[in-house]
Design a protein around this motif. Structure first.
Motif, PDB file in Angstrom:
ATOM      1  N   ASN A   1       0.821  -1.209   0.000  1.00 17.45           N
ATOM      2  CA  ASN A   1       0.000   0.000   0.000  1.00 17.45           C
ATOM      3  C   ASN A   1       0.858   1.263   0.000  1.00 17.45           C
ATOM      4  OD1 ASN A   1      -2.207  -1.685   0.074  1.00 17.45           O
ATOM      5  ND2 ASN A   1      -2.484  -1.507   2.294  1.00 17.45           N
ATOM      6  N   ASP A   2       1.952   1.225   0.795  1.00 20.63           N
ATOM      7  CA  ASP A   2       2.844   2.386   0.800  1.00 20.63           C
ATOM      8  C   ASP A   2       3.463   2.617  -0.573  1.00 20.63           C
ATOM      9  OD1 ASP A   2       2.260   2.695   3.453  1.00 20.63           O
ATOM     10  OD2 ASP A   2       4.119   1.785   4.191  1.00 20.63           O
ATOM     11  N   LEU A   3       3.817   1.507  -1.243  1.00 23.32           N
ATOM     12  CA  LEU A   3       4.428   1.634  -2.570  1.00 23.32           C
ATOM     13  C   LEU A   3       3.429   2.196  -3.576  1.00 23.32           C
ATOM     14  CD1 LEU A   3       6.988   1.136  -4.208  1.00 23.32           C
ATOM     15  CD2 LEU A   3       6.208  -1.203  -4.635  1.00 23.32           C
ATOM     16  N   ARG A   4       2.187   1.770  -3.503  1.00 20.70           N
ATOM     17  CA  ARG A   4       1.168   2.271  -4.429  1.00 20.70           C
ATOM     18  C   ARG A   4       0.896   3.757  -4.182  1.00 20.70           C
ATOM     19  NH1 ARG A   4      -3.310  -2.690  -4.329  1.00 20.70           N
ATOM     20  NH2 ARG A   4      -2.012  -4.228  -5.429  1.00 20.70           N
ATOM     21  N   ASN A   5       0.788   4.114  -2.897  1.00 23.44           N
ATOM     22  CA  ASN A   5       0.557   5.530  -2.594  1.00 23.44           C
ATOM     23  C   ASN A   5       1.731   6.394  -3.035  1.00 23.44           C
ATOM     24  OD1 ASN A   5      -1.985   5.045  -1.432  1.00 23.44           O
ATOM     25  ND2 ASN A   5      -1.061   4.606   0.570  1.00 23.44           N
TER      26      ASN A   5
ATOM     27  N   GLY B   1       6.891   0.024 -14.509  1.00 28.12           N
ATOM     28  CA  GLY B   1       7.704  -0.851 -13.672  1.00 28.12           C
ATOM     29  C   GLY B   1       7.339  -0.757 -12.197  1.00 28.12           C
ATOM     30  N   LEU B   2       7.156   0.454 -11.694  1.00 27.21           N
ATOM     31  CA  LEU B   2       6.779   0.628 -10.288  1.00 27.21           C
ATOM     32  C   LEU B   2       5.379   0.107 -10.018  1.00 27.21           C
ATOM     33  CD1 LEU B   2       8.226   4.189  -9.626  1.00 27.21           C
ATOM     34  CD2 LEU B   2       9.122   2.000  -8.810  1.00 27.21           C
TER      35      LEU B   2
ATOM     36  N   SER C   1       4.425  -2.848  -7.296  1.00 29.38           N
ATOM     37  CA  SER C   1       3.409  -2.666  -6.255  1.00 29.38           C
ATOM     38  C   SER C   1       2.201  -3.563  -6.484  1.00 29.38           C
ATOM     39  CB  SER C   1       2.969  -1.206  -6.203  1.00 29.38           C
ATOM     40  OG  SER C   1       2.366  -0.822  -7.432  1.00 29.38           O
ATOM     41  N   GLU C   2       2.375  -4.587  -7.329  1.00 30.14           N
ATOM     42  CA  GLU C   2       1.375  -5.630  -7.573  1.00 30.14           C
ATOM     43  C   GLU C   2       0.082  -5.055  -8.150  1.00 30.14           C
ATOM     44  OE1 GLU C   2       0.810  -7.974  -4.090  1.00 30.14           O
ATOM     45  OE2 GLU C   2       2.921  -8.535  -3.904  1.00 30.14           O
ATOM     46  N   LEU C   3       0.194  -4.042  -9.001  1.00 30.80           N
ATOM     47  CA  LEU C   3      -0.941  -3.538  -9.766  1.00 30.80           C
ATOM     48  C   LEU C   3      -0.940  -4.199 -11.142  1.00 30.80           C
ATOM     49  CD1 LEU C   3      -0.822   0.300  -8.985  1.00 30.80           C
ATOM     50  CD2 LEU C   3      -2.612  -1.308  -8.294  1.00 30.80           C
TER      51      LEU C   3
END
Length: 631
Positions: A476-480, A577-578, A582-584
């Motif tokens: 969640n932190d990576l997605r935000n 890539g990011l 972040s598993e999107l």
């Protein structure tokens, strides 16, 4: 020797290994000076231990002592049934064993000598305290250079001594009443008469009845004592004064003369020769009955008994020199064999103590390993790594528990072999003890294995939850952070003073409501050009974002503008890539160029780019008049 063996086994099994800086004491102590009541020689097991403790910036030497008094129920140290009461000692011979069963230690204090670098002091340690600070030592002090030794028992106080002191008071009262009672003199009752009191005098060996008979004297049985001053004078004369010889028809030898005294129950307690206070003489014959005899017959019978009891001693034959040497050699050989047996016994116990120390160390190390196997490190990057360590430790628990069980059984067998190695009965008892002990150790090992595995499973569940929670937070932190790194942009405005004919952008669509779900997706467009109108302006942001509306559910974000297409392509590649890290789930769409080199920009309905569609004005449908003046 049996007590020594049992006590040694107690030391082997019951004492834990102490550090080199400590000297355990298991012994009895004399009653402390100034005490007049209590156990005469109380026994204690005292285990002193030294350690370092850091208090702020100082390093302190600390003494701790485990003090246990030996009791009748728990003889961890020597326990003797001797009790001093007001300065007088009583034992189990006076009081019995039962009163000692409730005696316990209430408080005790010992004098302990502590020595080492910068320390040489004798301190008083009381059993009611948990530790004693011996002062500050140097920071580079080494614990092995310090030692402590128990010097003496200073004070001891007991509980549960009431039964002992009550038994002492009862004992003294009973003895006092016995001393005050008048002496009882045996009197042989005779029907119709009374006789003088009889006093006994010692005789040589009373058990030689046959010798006495052969010499004309016979062994007597007790004659009841009579009072000489009886009111029945006639009966007395008939009983004591008639001295006719009596023949024993059942014996080949003649019995001494005199009147037979009727048997009484207390005759058996009297010696064979009896004299009365009035000068009468009585002797027990071979038939077991007392007769009154004359003084001459009395002395002859006594002399005959003394002569018959004197057995001629055979002249001892002199030993030859060879026989003397053989006897001396046998004496020394027996002494050597006895000493060798004692030394073998001592060596056996010494070896048992050494072996039990190593077995105790093996058990301790096994327990530490088992505790480590019951936990997980927690350094995992995935559930797979967690499961791999769990499976490895889960399978190792069984082998570690088996090692602990083997060490316990070896320690038990070693103690049994050292103690029950005598007769076949002792060996059978030892086998029974070993069997019961092995069953107990097996049950204990099964319990430890079960507890260790349950603890490991609980630790795995905890680690799994922590790992999943950490993974979710990181995702969640990576997605935000992804959204913060690629904020919503827009097209060039007049204030930007962009003179290039076109700029480049890309957009993405993401649903904020599903962003923290485990499964979420993002729609990403290609890098598309935004062309300048002929009047030098660019399409509004709302015009460009409108091209992406409806392609996916969520909010439309524009990234850019970029004057260099390669820079736009690089940023789009980083975004994808990011997003994948972040598993999107990334979905890609293609947009055509926006804007035109011909014409001017149409005034958008949403000039301020609020995203709201303006409300159209109502059309005037009023019919105009056809007359020229609009009348």
């Amino acid at each position: 020797m049996k007590f020594l063996a049992l006590f040694t086994i107690t030391l082997l099994v019951g004492l834990s290994p102490v550090w080199s800086q400590s000297a355990a004491s298991v012994r009895d102590w004399p009653m402390p000076e100034g005490h007049r009541t209590g156990l005469s020689t109380p026994g204690f097991k005292v285990v002193p231990t030294l350690s370092f403790e850091n208090l702020g910036s100082e390093k302190h030497l600390v003494l701790k002592m485990d003090i246990t008094m030996g009791t009748a129920q728990n003889p961890v140290a020597p326990f003797s049934y001797h009790y001093t009461y007001n300065g007088k000692e009583y034992t189990d011979r006076d009081l019995g064993f039962d009163p000692f069963a409730s005696v316990r230690m209430q408080k005790a204090s010992f004098s302990v000598l502590v020595q080492g670098p910068g320390v040489n002091q004798e301190v008083l340690y009381e059993s009611v305290i948990s530790r004693k600070d011996l002062g500050v030592v140097s920071k580079d002090a080494v614990l092995s250079t310090y030692s402590c030794h128990v010097q003496s028992l200073r004070n001891v106080y007991y509980s549960g001594t009431e039964p002992v002191e009550t038994a002492i008071r009862n004992f003294e009262e009973k003895r006092k009443s016995q001393n005050q009672a008048p002496p009882q003199v045996a009197k042989p009752p005779v029907t119709g008469s009374s006789a003088p009191a009889i006093t006994s005098e010692p005789v040589q060996n009373r058990a030689t009845t046959a010798n006495t008979a052969s010499s004309g004297a016979s062994q007597p049985r007790p004659v009841p004592e009579q009072n000489k001053t009886s009111s029945n004078t006639a009966a007395k004369d008939d009983f004591w004064n008639e001295k006719k010889p009596v023949q024993d028809n059942t014996k080949t030898l003649a019995q001494p003369g005199g009147k037979v005294i009727p048997e009484q129950p207390n005759h058996k307690n009297l010696p064979d020769f009896v004299r009365t206070t009035d000068g009468g003489y009585f002797h027990r014959g071979a038939d077991g009955k007392f007769r009154e005899v004359s003084a001459e017959e009395y002395q002859k019978a006594k002399s005959a008994v003394a002569t018959s009891n004197t057995t001629p001693v055979k002249e001892e034959q002199k030993m030859t020199a060879a026989e003397v040497r053989a006897a001396v050699d046998k004496m020394f050989s027996d002494a050597r064999d006895r000493d060798a047996a004692i030394n073998a016994r001592i060596n056996q116990f010494s070896q048992a103590m050494q072996q039990n120390f190593y077995y105790a160390e093996a058990i301790r190390n096994g327990k530490q390993n088992l505790a480590e196997l019951s936990t997980l490190s927690g350094n995992y990057n995935s559930i797979e790594q967690l499961e791999a360590e769990f499976n490895q430790k889960y399978s190792s628990i069984r082998s570690e528990v088996q090692g602990i069980e083997q060490a316990r059984n070896a320690k038990l067998n070693n103690a049994v072999n050292a103690n029950f190695n005598g007769s076949s009965t002792e060996q059978a008892i030892g086998q029974g003890v070993a069997l019961i002990g092995s069953i107990f150790n097996s049950a204990k090992a099964s319990k430890e294995e079960k507890e260790a595995r349950e603890a490991l499973k609980a630790e795995r569940e905890r680690q799994q939850k922590a790992l999943i929670a950490a993974k979710q937070k990181a995702r969640n932190d990576l997605r935000n952070q992804l959204l913060k790194s690629f904020p919503n942009g827009g097209t060039p405005l007049t204030a930007h003073k962009v003179t290039q004919p076109q700029v480049y952008m890309f957009g993405y669509i993401v649903d904020q409501a599903t962003l923290n779900n485990e499964a979420a997706d993002v729609t990403v467009s290609n890098v598309f050009p935004v062309a300048q109108y002929s009047d030098g302006t660019y399409p509004f942001k709302t015009v460009v974002s409108g091209k992406l509306n409806g392609l996916s559910k969520g909010d439309v974000m524009l990234v850019g503008f970029y004057t260099d297409k390669n820079a736009a392509e690089q940023m789009r590649k980083s975004f994808i890539g990011l997003a994948q890290k972040s598993e999107l789930t990334v979905k890609q769409v293609t947009l055509k160029p926006v804007g035109s080199n011909n014409g001017t920009a149409a005034t958008p309905a949403d000039f301020w780019e609020t995203g709201k569609q303006p409300v159209k004005a109502a059309t005037d449908t009023t019919k105009k008049k056809s007359d020229f003046w609009n009348n």
